[in-house]
Scaffold this active site. Structure first.
Site, PDB file in Angstrom:
ATOM      1  N   ARG A  95     -30.906 -16.571   2.109  1.00 20.02           N
ATOM      2  CA  ARG A  95     -30.593 -15.831   0.888  1.00 20.02           C
ATOM      3  C   ARG A  95     -29.096 -15.544   0.776  1.00 20.02           C
ATOM      4  O   ARG A  95     -28.536 -15.488  -0.325  1.00 20.02           O
ATOM      5  CB  ARG A  95     -31.375 -14.518   0.864  1.00 20.02           C
ATOM      6  CG  ARG A  95     -31.122 -13.663  -0.358  1.00 20.02           C
ATOM      7  CD  ARG A  95     -31.622 -12.251  -0.140  1.00 20.02           C
ATOM      8  NE  ARG A  95     -33.045 -12.186   0.078  1.00 20.02           N
ATOM      9  CZ  ARG A  95     -33.942 -12.091  -0.898  1.00 20.02           C
ATOM     10  NH1 ARG A  95     -33.537 -12.066  -2.149  1.00 20.02           N
ATOM     11  NH2 ARG A  95     -35.222 -12.006  -0.611  1.00 20.02           N
ATOM     12  N   ASP A 151     -35.503 -11.521  -6.010  1.00 25.17           N
ATOM     13  CA  ASP A 151     -36.726 -12.163  -5.536  1.00 25.17           C
ATOM     14  C   ASP A 151     -37.385 -12.921  -6.678  1.00 25.17           C
ATOM     15  O   ASP A 151     -37.163 -12.631  -7.861  1.00 25.17           O
ATOM     16  CB  ASP A 151     -37.693 -11.118  -4.985  1.00 25.17           C
ATOM     17  CG  ASP A 151     -37.222 -10.546  -3.657  1.00 25.17           C
ATOM     18  OD1 ASP A 151     -36.374 -11.183  -3.018  1.00 25.17           O
ATOM     19  OD2 ASP A 151     -37.693  -9.457  -3.277  1.00 25.17           O
ATOM     20  N   LEU A 156     -34.557 -16.559  -3.984  1.00 28.80           N
ATOM     21  CA  LEU A 156     -35.250 -17.125  -2.826  1.00 28.80           C
ATOM     22  C   LEU A 156     -36.731 -17.258  -3.156  1.00 28.80           C
ATOM     23  O   LEU A 156     -37.345 -16.331  -3.689  1.00 28.80           O
ATOM     24  CB  LEU A 156     -35.049 -16.232  -1.606  1.00 28.80           C
ATOM     25  CG  LEU A 156     -35.531 -16.782  -0.265  1.00 28.80           C
ATOM     26  CD1 LEU A 156     -34.618 -17.892   0.220  1.00 28.80           C
ATOM     27  CD2 LEU A 156     -35.579 -15.673   0.776  1.00 28.80           C
ATOM     28  N   ASN A 206     -37.172 -22.346   0.130  1.00 28.50           N
ATOM     29  CA  ASN A 206     -37.277 -22.026   1.551  1.00 28.50           C
ATOM     30  C   ASN A 206     -38.446 -22.714   2.243  1.00 28.50           C
ATOM     31  O   ASN A 206     -38.694 -22.453   3.417  1.00 28.50           O
ATOM     32  CB  ASN A 206     -37.417 -20.507   1.731  1.00 28.50           C
ATOM     33  CG  ASN A 206     -36.490 -19.969   2.800  1.00 28.50           C
ATOM     34  OD1 ASN A 206     -35.508 -20.611   3.156  1.00 28.50           O
ATOM     35  ND2 ASN A 206     -36.794 -18.811   3.331  1.00 28.50           N
ATOM     36  N   ARG A 226     -44.336 -20.659  -4.444  1.00 27.89           N
ATOM     37  CA  ARG A 226     -44.970 -19.880  -5.516  1.00 27.89           C
ATOM     38  C   ARG A 226     -44.407 -20.398  -6.832  1.00 27.89           C
ATOM     39  O   ARG A 226     -43.583 -19.745  -7.476  1.00 27.89           O
ATOM     40  CB  ARG A 226     -44.718 -18.385  -5.346  1.00 27.89           C
ATOM     41  CG  ARG A 226     -45.310 -17.813  -4.074  1.00 27.89           C
ATOM     42  CD  ARG A 226     -45.468 -16.316  -4.147  1.00 27.89           C
ATOM     43  NE  ARG A 226     -44.204 -15.613  -4.212  1.00 27.89           N
ATOM     44  CZ  ARG A 226     -44.095 -14.283  -4.244  1.00 27.89           C
ATOM     45  NH1 ARG A 226     -45.188 -13.542  -4.224  1.00 27.89           N
ATOM     46  NH2 ARG A 226     -42.917 -13.704  -4.297  1.00 27.89           N
ATOM     47  N   ARG A 238     -39.661  -3.138  10.254  1.00 25.28           N
ATOM     48  CA  ARG A 238     -38.411  -2.597   9.717  1.00 25.28           C
ATOM     49  C   ARG A 238     -37.930  -1.406  10.548  1.00 25.28           C
ATOM     50  O   ARG A 238     -36.723  -1.182  10.677  1.00 25.28           O
ATOM     51  CB  ARG A 238     -38.593  -2.222   8.249  1.00 25.28           C
ATOM     52  CG  ARG A 238     -38.853  -3.448   7.378  1.00 25.28           C
ATOM     53  CD  ARG A 238     -39.189  -3.097   5.961  1.00 25.28           C
ATOM     54  NE  ARG A 238     -38.018  -2.897   5.120  1.00 25.28           N
ATOM     55  CZ  ARG A 238     -37.301  -3.858   4.567  1.00 25.28           C
ATOM     56  NH1 ARG A 238     -37.607  -5.122   4.799  1.00 25.28           N
ATOM     57  NH2 ARG A 238     -36.271  -3.587   3.797  1.00 25.28           N
ATOM     58  N   GLU A 275     -33.723  -8.794   6.314  1.00 24.64           N
ATOM     59  CA  GLU A 275     -32.415  -9.336   5.923  1.00 24.64           C
ATOM     60  C   GLU A 275     -31.693  -8.394   4.969  1.00 24.64           C
ATOM     61  O   GLU A 275     -30.450  -8.322   4.973  1.00 24.64           O
ATOM     62  CB  GLU A 275     -32.579 -10.726   5.305  1.00 24.64           C
ATOM     63  CG  GLU A 275     -32.929 -10.778   3.835  1.00 24.64           C
ATOM     64  CD  GLU A 275     -34.362 -10.375   3.542  1.00 24.64           C
ATOM     65  OE1 GLU A 275     -34.745 -10.293   2.365  1.00 24.64           O
ATOM     66  OE2 GLU A 275     -35.131 -10.132   4.496  1.00 24.64           O
ATOM     67  N   ASP A 276     -32.429  -7.649   4.154  1.00 25.25           N
ATOM     68  CA  ASP A 276     -31.800  -6.702   3.248  1.00 25.25           C
ATOM     69  C   ASP A 276     -31.220  -5.515   4.005  1.00 25.25           C
ATOM     70  O   ASP A 276     -30.141  -5.011   3.667  1.00 25.25           O
ATOM     71  CB  ASP A 276     -32.801  -6.232   2.193  1.00 25.25           C
ATOM     72  CG  ASP A 276     -34.126  -5.802   2.808  1.00 25.25           C
ATOM     73  OD1 ASP A 276     -34.284  -5.930   4.043  1.00 25.25           O
ATOM     74  OD2 ASP A 276     -35.013  -5.340   2.075  1.00 25.25           O
TER      75      ASP A 276
END
Length: 921
Positions: free
Chosen positions: A730, A746, A670, A699, A674, A878, A834-835
């Site tokens: 992802r 990542d 994802l 994305n 960059r 989180r 999401e993780d």
């Protein structure tokens, strides 16, 4: 001057005086002769000297030459010429060397030209050999297809058991109660390869459509529009569906009118075979108005049945449709823990009409055992439950009279009391919820009982059903004993003892299973309709439609930039990470299942599945209980045995071995604007063994730069464009992912090849779990009574970050299509977590923690731009995510573990304060 002199002489030398004139004239004469003499000397003297020199050099004695040319050595003795001589010698030497090199290069060029010609000939020969091999392969494939065609049985339509629609004389069964699939269903309309097409009538086209409950009709139509089995072509349909209820009382048609309208349906075909009549109930007082209607060979799906009306294996008992047009609010659903609640059990209800009033005398238990008419157990139930309440051994709440007007109910049925919200508040405080079946044993199920069951499952109160004759919703495909207690009424005196003897672990397991059943088959109109279709499809043994995959829209990009070699990647010591030559992309075998096995595991598929497998039962794994998860991989369910490479370390390093000796994985990366970081990460994947392809999830709404040159790493790089910027992208099951194993990574993750290969080998030994590098854990905050997310180094962990982790593609389907939408919405809201959501999902399904490999706790590349995780609000979000996910699941599914897998060849550096952690190898 002569004229001047002559004039002066003529004048007698008189003028300016005679003597001066004579002097001037004589001086001029001398000047003229002097000029003439110099001219003679300058012209003739060089000529004479040249003649003399050339003549004297003709002498035989070389030693007598005075002015002749000297030798080189003699000339170089002259001081001012020595430098020029050295330059001449140097240039001469260089010219000789260049000439030698030129000749050498010419010879090499000639040799290379010969080699080029030889290579051209070899290429031509190889092309000819390749063409021959292609022809051989094509012929072999053709022969294989012919052999398969000869040995494969031909599929044809099942034998027709019923005539065409024009044959109106075909006799009906002696009684509608005798209808079963073998004598009332036309299998010829449902071939195994048909895909189970379903045609749904539009209720608005018929008079009874105006009497339907608007909410139910609207929810039903919305569900039909999105179902994969619904077709608009009635000529190819396998099953025809008509919605007839719930109907509104004031405008409800008469039974005879409804019967005529049903028989006039265009595809009724005289007896209604292959038809399904659905009567959904949104209220507990829904009446069984189909009881007095002749439905022929049509199947019936509703919440109320009498025993003379219900046909086991043919009709379907459905759950009430409470949430018609709304999704369940998970924030209002109580947690599954603590296991014990305020009340051991509770019951509220009022019986309007008892069975005793219809009997002339009261019969004893002995008379009932002898086969006489049943007595009314309700009085004994009331007496026993009141005695338990009065004993005060446990907190129990039983009320047999409603404070307000009770709901309408059928005769001998216990009517519901109060409003739905009031009943749910009581059930939230109850460990068990009593459900007393109607006193009339001919009433096998009623809408009131189904409503009590629905509400109990919704809030986590374990149902205790008094009356074993009851037919609970979907009872032929669900193991209700895993989520509820079904007790005969004569055992009412033992109920208290039985409920107190159940352990907390069993209570939690039953509550969790009940929550699963409610979420999967009861909670929404989509679930109810899909469950009904799945039951019919499973009964007639038609395979389910394949689960859909996300179509990857590729972003065009230029590749060809040679990938550089990172010294950190290449420093693997003596380790042989994989095959020397890169294997071509090898997809995991597709999951194919023989049609003869479609109904082999009905109970296991329906009762123990960790997700709604009626929507996609052909997942890569056998669906089983979360505590018994078995991950067999895709394919036919069988793996080649004996694929190991022996016990030698070198052979083990060079091959995967094991029962799946050939397998690859897909990298899903994802990224968001960059490009430089992304290119560096892609280059680090160059030469990675067992890599199938790289899927870059772009994305950002802004496309990559047009002049961006992507590296050539030896495998395909697929750049996928997303519809929106979401971290959930992802885990989308992209159709370009052709392997079971997915390495989620990542764009700034920095992992060595040996680390990646070790993680892949570990995942192959635990395919049902997340296997990754950075570990995290959750902790209970006692002061705030909430859960916290912790990233500190610890010997214990409960999560593995998916920024560098292996998982099975199966979980991508569950995350995207099965996991509650509320979780994905929160991920989009915070652009975070999401993780954590994936770890919650896998732990919830498998009841196992993830596996951490190596001693790594961080994997970020040095010098990369800061990511989202560096924001100050990252950890606060989180914390909120974990607590919200716990509310959605109803409990904390994450499990702690001190297990970590390290390779004996992996050099581990532990901090001095972490040396006490156990390390499992």
């Amino acid at each position: 001057e002569l004229m001047t002199g002559y004039t002066m002489l003529r004048n007698g030398g008189v003028g300016n005086g005679g003597q001066p004139w004579v002097l001037r004239w004589s001086s001029r004469i001398r000047l003229t002769w002097l000029s003439f003499t110099l001219f003679i000397i300058l012209v003739f003297f060089p000529l004479i000297a040249h003649y003399y020199l050339t003549t004297i050099d003709d002498a035989d004695d070389a030693g007598k030459r005075i002015f002749g040319p000297r030798t080189g050595n003699e000339l170089c003795e002259v001081k001012h010429v020595q430098d020029l001589c050295r330059i001449r010698e140097s240039v001469s030497e260089e010219l000789l060397q260049l000439e030698a090199k030129r000749q050498e290069l010419n010879s090499e060029i000639a040799k290379l030209n010969l080699k080029i010609e030889a290579c051209k000939k070899s290429i031509e020969n190889a092309k000819q050999d390749l063409l021959q091999l292609k022809n051989v392969i094509s012929q072999t494939e053709h022969s294989y297809k012919e052999l398969m065609a000869q040995n494969q049985p031909k599929l044809s339509l099942p034998i027709r058991l019923l005539p065409d629609k024009d044959d109106v004389t075909f006799p009906l069964p002696k009684s509608n109660r005798n209808c079963r699939l073998h004598n009332c269903f036309d299998y010829s309309r449902c071939p195994l390869t048909s895909g189970f097409p379903v045609y749904v009538y539009n209720s608005d086209d018929y008079p009874f459509g105006s009497s339907l409950d608007p909410l139910i009709k609207q929810a039903f139509e919305a569900t039909v529009r999105t179902n994969v089995y619904v077709t608009e072509n009635a000529n190819i349909a396998c099953v025809y569906i008509i919605l007839v209820g719930e109907m509104q009382e004031p405008v409800m048609p008469k039974p005879t009118e409804l019967e005529q309208q049903l028989h006039s349906l265009p595809y009724w075909r005289t007896d209604g075979h292959n038809h399904l009549i659905i009567n959904l109930s949104r209220k507990s007082e829904t009446q069984n108005f189909i009881y007095n209607i002749s439905t022929g060979r049509a199947m019936i799906a509703q919440s109320t049945f009498y025993d003379v009306q219900y046909r086991p294996g043919f009709d379907i008992v459905v759950s009430p449709l409470v949430h018609a047009m709304s999704e369940p609010n998970f924030l209002e659903i109580p947690p599954q823990v603590p296991v014990k609640r305020k009340y051991l059990f509770s019951f509220q209800g009022e019986k309007i009409e008892s069975l005793r009033s219809s009997l002339q005398e009261v019969r004893s238990f002995e008379e009932e055992i002898e086969g006489n008419a049943p007595a009314d157990y309700d009085d004994r139930i009331i007496t026993t439950l009141k005695a338990v309440q009065d004993s005060k051994l446990d907190f129990v709440l039983v009320e047999f009279t409603c404070k307000n007007q009770p709901k309408t109910s059928l005769p001998t049925e216990w009517a519901l009391c109060g409003e739905r919200d009031d009943r749910l508040e009581l059930l939230k405080q109850s460990t068990f919820a009593l459900i007393i079946t109607p006193g009339d044993t001919h009433l096998v199920i009623s809408a009131g009982c189904a409503m009590r069951l629905f509400e109990a499952l919704e809030v986590g109160a374990i149902p205790v059903v008094l009356g074993e004759q009851v037919q609970l919703p979907y009872n032929d495909v669900i193991r209700w004993n895993e989520a509820a207690l079904i007790i005969p009424k004569p055992r009412i005196t033992e109920v208290h003892f039985l409920l107190r003897s159940i352990s907390d672990n069993d209570l939690l397991a039953m509550r969790r299973q009940g929550r699963f059943l409610w979420e999967t088959y009861f909670s929404t109109s989509d679930n109810v309709f899909s469950t009904v279709l799945a039951i019919i499809r499973t009964r007639i043994q038609i395979p389910a439609a394949p689960i859909r995959e996300e179509t990857a829209v590729e972003i065009p990009h230029r590749s060809g930039k040679a990938a550089g070699t990172d010294p950190n990647m290449a420093d693997n010591g003596d380790l042989d990470l994989g095959p020397v030559e890169t294997e071509p992309p090898y997809a995991s075998p597709k999951y194919l299942r023989n049609f003869t096995l479609t109904a082999m595991d009905i109970y296991r598929n329906w009762n123990s599945a960790p997700g709604p497998f009626h929507l996609f039962p052909y997942t890569p794994f056998d669906p089983v209980l979360p505590s018994e998860a078995k991950f067999l991989g895709s394919g036919t369910g069988f793996r080649p045995i004996g694929g190991g490479a022996g016990g030698s370390g070198k052979e083990f390093q060079a091959a995967l071995g094991g029962n799946v000796p050939r397998e690859q994985f897909t990298v899903v990366m994802l990224t968001y604007e960059r490009e430089e970081v992304l290119m560096n990460s892609l280059e680090r994947l160059n030469g990675l063994p067992y890599l199938n392809k790289v899927v870059v999830v772009w994305n950002s709404p802004k496309l990559p730069s047009e002049d961006l040159l992507w590296p050539d790493i030896g495998v395909p790089i697929m750049v996928v464009r997303t519809e929106k910027n979401s971290l959930n992208n992802r885990f989308l099951p992209w159709d370009e992912i052709e392997t079971e194993a997915i390495l989620s990574i990542d764009d700034d993750a920095h992992l060595r090849h040996d680390e990646i290969m070790f993680g892949f080998r570990v995942w192959r030994e635990a395919r049902d779990r997340i296997v990754g590098f950075p570990g995290r854990y959750h902790a209970w905050d006692i002061p705030h009574q909430s859960w916290l997310y912790n990233s500190n180094y610890s010997c214990e962990l409960s999560m593995v970050l998916t920024g560098a982790a292996f998982f099975h593609k199966y979980y991508a389907y569950l995350y995207s299509y099965v996991m509650p939408q509320a979780i994905r919405d929160m991920v989009d809201e915070y652009i975070n977590c999401e993780d954590i959501a994936m770890n919650f999902l896998v732990s919830h399904l498998t009841r196992k923690p993830p596996i951490k490999v190596t001693s790594r706790w961080t994997f970020r590349c040095p010098g990369c731009p800061q990511a989202l995780s560096h924001d100050d609000s990252h950890f606060h979000e989180r914390h909120k995510c974990i607590n919200f996910f716990v509310k959605v699941y109803g409990y904390m599914p994450l499990l702690y573990t001190q297990f970590r897998v390290d390779s004996v060849l992996f050099k581990t550096r532990l901090p001095h304060d972490k040396t006490k952690c156990f390390k499992f190898i």
